[in-house]
Design a protein around this motif. Structure first.
Motif, PDB file in Angstrom:
ATOM      1  N   THR A  65       0.833  -1.206   0.000  1.00 33.31           N
ATOM      2  CA  THR A  65       0.000   0.000   0.000  1.00 33.31           C
ATOM      3  C   THR A  65       0.863   1.250   0.000  1.00 33.31           C
ATOM      4  N   SER A  96     -18.240 -10.011  -1.197  1.00 32.96           N
ATOM      5  CA  SER A  96     -18.518  -8.868  -2.072  1.00 32.96           C
ATOM      6  C   SER A  96     -19.516  -9.213  -3.172  1.00 32.96           C
ATOM      7  N   ASP A  98     -18.898 -10.897  -5.927  1.00 36.15           N
ATOM      8  CA  ASP A  98     -18.346 -10.854  -7.285  1.00 36.15           C
ATOM      9  C   ASP A  98     -17.809 -12.193  -7.754  1.00 36.15           C
ATOM     10  N   ASP A 128      -9.357  -9.840  -4.020  1.00 39.44           N
ATOM     11  CA  ASP A 128     -10.035  -8.562  -4.227  1.00 39.44           C
ATOM     12  C   ASP A 128      -9.201  -7.393  -3.690  1.00 39.44           C
ATOM     13  N   GLU A 129      -8.497  -7.631  -2.574  1.00 42.18           N
ATOM     14  CA  GLU A 129      -7.674  -6.563  -2.003  1.00 42.18           C
ATOM     15  C   GLU A 129      -6.518  -6.207  -2.930  1.00 42.18           C
ATOM     16  N   HIS A 131      -6.480  -6.722  -6.151  1.00 38.70           N
ATOM     17  CA  HIS A 131      -7.084  -6.114  -7.336  1.00 38.70           C
ATOM     18  C   HIS A 131      -7.355  -4.634  -7.098  1.00 38.70           C
ATOM     19  N   ASP A 132      -7.935  -4.303  -5.947  1.00 33.65           N
ATOM     20  CA  ASP A 132      -8.238  -2.903  -5.640  1.00 33.65           C
ATOM     21  C   ASP A 132      -6.956  -2.084  -5.489  1.00 33.65           C
ATOM     22  N   ALA A 135      -5.554  -1.447  -8.896  1.00 35.96           N
ATOM     23  CA  ALA A 135      -6.408  -0.516  -9.646  1.00 35.96           C
ATOM     24  C   ALA A 135      -5.941   0.932  -9.480  1.00 35.96           C
ATOM     25  N   ARG A 136      -5.126   1.172  -8.465  1.00 40.24           N
ATOM     26  CA  ARG A 136      -4.593   2.514  -8.225  1.00 40.24           C
ATOM     27  C   ARG A 136      -3.291   2.758  -8.986  1.00 40.24           C
ATOM     28  N   SER A 201      -9.372  -5.919 -15.356  1.00 34.77           N
ATOM     29  CA  SER A 201      -9.252  -4.638 -14.661  1.00 34.77           C
ATOM     30  C   SER A 201      -9.386  -3.467 -15.631  1.00 34.77           C
TER      31      SER A 201
END
Length: 283
Positions: A65, A96, A98, A128-129, A131-132, A135-136, A201
């Motif tokens: 992160t 979620s 998905d 998912d974490e 992936h998110d 995505a940034r 994505s």
């Protein structure tokens, strides 16, 4: 070029019995670090290695992160981020909505622990974490990801989860209870992997992903001449030193896996241009 690498390798797990521990993951992380420093120009200060008790969920996910925060911060810049993880793969119930099969792919950290019938999401890294997080990724920043874990348990039989006679151990730990396994063992389940999430994505830039096996396979933790590694990592690091394109590297790795009678087949997720350029090279 400004670089950052996080290499995670976990053999021992705080809340798993020793029978579920692994042997080659710490070697994987250290071997990747050595290759990055010697072959790809990474400064020692730019590489973080987290192994065993240091590789908690908060430490590993927090480090990635922070890297993405740096990549997006005004006045800061990262050209190349590398994330490698050698550990157990597992599954937990999808919250979620998905996942068609109602389970999420996840990667065990040192503090993996049970919460009710399933694993505690706070003690592992969920697809998912990642992936998110990816995505940034801002345009122009290259992210190379290497995952040497099993990425699914949906089609694994009981014989896949025990060591074999030639000292090969699967890098998969099932959900902790029969109830927690229901989704993972659903008849006809078609588990989506992180590779699928990367492919679909909508992010400005996408990571290049090398994965140890298909979703219906186990990744092997194996003994090579008295020293343990992930079979995938062992052959991948040799292939990366050839300077070949990513597409050629995956072919070399799979040829060696076949020759040594490993059932797993390594996977590559990248654009056509990414596949045609060498690992670590922007495209």
């Amino acid at each position: 070029m400004t670089q950052f690498a996080l290499c995670v390798g976990i053999n021992k797990f705080e809340n798993l019995p020793m029978a579920s521990w692994l042997n080659g993951c710490v070697n994987d992380a250290n071997d990747v670090r050595e290759l990055l420093a010697s072959g790809f120009g990474f400064a020692d200060a730019s590489i973080t290695v987290l192994t065993d008790q240091a590789a908690t969920k908060d430490a590993a996910f927090g480090a990635m992160t922070e890297a993405l925060d740096r990549a997006n911060a005004p006045g800061e810049h990262l050209d190349h981020i590398v994330f490698t993880m050698s550990s157990h793969g597992t599954q937990l119930p999808d919250t979620s909505g998905d996942e068609a099969d109602q389970v999420d792919e996840a990667f065990a950290t040192y503090d993996l622990r049970q919460n009710g019938a399933a694993w505690d999401p706070g003690s592992l890294i969920v697809d998912d974490e990642l992936h998110d997080l990816f995505a940034r990724l801002p345009k122009g920043v290259l992210v190379d990801v290497i995952l040497d874990t099993c990425h699914s348990g949906s089609r694994l039989g009981a014989m896949d989860l025990v060591p074999t006679v030639d000292d090969r151990r699967p890098r998969f730990v099932p959900p902790p209870t029969p109830l927690g396994r229901d989704g993972a063992e659903a008849e006809g389940a078609d588990t989506r992997t992180l590779r699928d999430l990367v492919r679909t994505s909508k992010a400005a830039a996408k990571p290049v992903l090398f994965a140890a096996c298909r979703a219906d396979q186990t990744a092997a933790d194996a003994n090579f001449d008295g020293r343990y590694n992930g079979a995938f990592t062992h052959f991948l690091l040799d292939a990366l030193q050839s300077g070949s394109s990513r597409g050629e590297v995956i072919k070399q790795v799979n040829a060696k896996l076949r020759a040594r009678k490993f059932a797993q087949r390594a996977q590559l997720e990248a654009s056509a241009l990414g596949k045609s350029t060498a690992w670590g090279t922007a495209f």
